[in-house]
Design an enzyme around this catalytic site. Sequence first.
Site, mmCIF file in Angstrom:
data_model
loop_
_atom_site.group_PDB
_atom_site.id
_atom_site.type_symbol
_atom_site.label_atom_id
_atom_site.label_comp_id
_atom_site.label_asym_id
_atom_site.label_seq_id
_atom_site.Cartn_x
_atom_site.Cartn_y
_atom_site.Cartn_z
ATOM 1 N N ASP A 98 44.437 23.062 -45.374
ATOM 2 C CA ASP A 98 44.255 23.170 -43.929
ATOM 3 C C ASP A 98 43.189 24.243 -43.654
ATOM 4 O OD1 ASP A 98 46.309 22.477 -41.269
ATOM 5 O OD2 ASP A 98 44.757 24.014 -41.069
ATOM 6 N N HIS A 104 49.888 12.874 -41.038
ATOM 7 C CA HIS A 104 49.714 13.836 -42.127
ATOM 8 C C HIS A 104 50.957 14.703 -42.242
ATOM 9 C CE1 HIS A 104 48.049 15.496 -38.407
ATOM 10 N NE2 HIS A 104 48.520 16.673 -38.808
HETATM 11 P P1 5GP Z 1 48.317 18.663 -36.417
HETATM 12 O O1 5GP Z 1 48.410 19.752 -35.396
HETATM 13 O O2 5GP Z 1 47.579 17.455 -35.915
HETATM 14 O O3 5GP Z 1 49.653 18.333 -37.036
HETATM 15 O O4 5GP Z 1 47.504 19.281 -37.614
HETATM 16 C C1 5GP Z 1 46.135 19.164 -37.765
HETATM 17 C C2 5GP Z 1 45.718 20.238 -38.737
HETATM 18 O O5 5GP Z 1 44.401 19.956 -39.155
HETATM 19 C C3 5GP Z 1 45.709 21.645 -38.131
HETATM 20 O O6 5GP Z 1 46.626 22.478 -38.831
HETATM 21 C C4 5GP Z 1 44.260 22.109 -38.293
HETATM 22 O O7 5GP Z 1 44.145 23.461 -38.674
HETATM 23 C C5 5GP Z 1 43.736 21.169 -39.365
HETATM 24 N N1 5GP Z 1 42.306 20.898 -39.251
HETATM 25 C C6 5GP Z 1 41.606 20.661 -38.097
HETATM 26 N N2 5GP Z 1 40.309 20.413 -38.378
HETATM 27 C C7 5GP Z 1 40.194 20.466 -39.734
HETATM 28 C C8 5GP Z 1 39.098 20.272 -40.628
HETATM 29 O O8 5GP Z 1 37.967 19.985 -40.250
HETATM 30 N N3 5GP Z 1 39.357 20.419 -41.964
HETATM 31 C C9 5GP Z 1 40.611 20.725 -42.430
HETATM 32 N N4 5GP Z 1 40.743 20.857 -43.762
HETATM 33 N N5 5GP Z 1 41.664 20.906 -41.615
HETATM 34 C C10 5GP Z 1 41.467 20.773 -40.287
#
Ligand code: 5GP
Length: 113
Positions: free
Chosen positions: A31, A102
Amino acid sequence: MNEQTLFHKIRDKQIPSSIVYEDDEVMAFKDIHPKAPTHLLFIAKKDTDFVPSIDDLNEATAHVPGLLIRKAQAFAKAHGISGYQLKFHVGKGGGQEVFYLHLHFLSEQKIEA
Ligand code: 5GP
């Protein structure tokens, strides 16, 4: 055709990421804003396994959360991680930002990758 999300681009390596595990079914990468010493995201790679969110699961994709959990468990074992958290954020109200299912894998233990 499905809308291409950020994680489609990471999966297809159009956007770089720190990949720590990959096989035919699943990819895990770090992340970008880690909330623990180890904070990984597990995604299913096959187009037929694509589902935006837990909220969108149907009979065809019901196996995907189990697949991600099984791969996370195997990853933890392989890296000697004995304690960890697994999380799905579900929907905007549940903190979900990327609508490509995810699994968050968080641990206070660090991996070497
Ligand atoms: P969600 O909130 O949708 O469950 O989690 C999305 C996650 O993706 C977040 O924890 C955020 O930090 C991560 N994230 C967002 N943009 C990117 C990126 O460009 N690369 C990576 N490796 N992680 C990302």
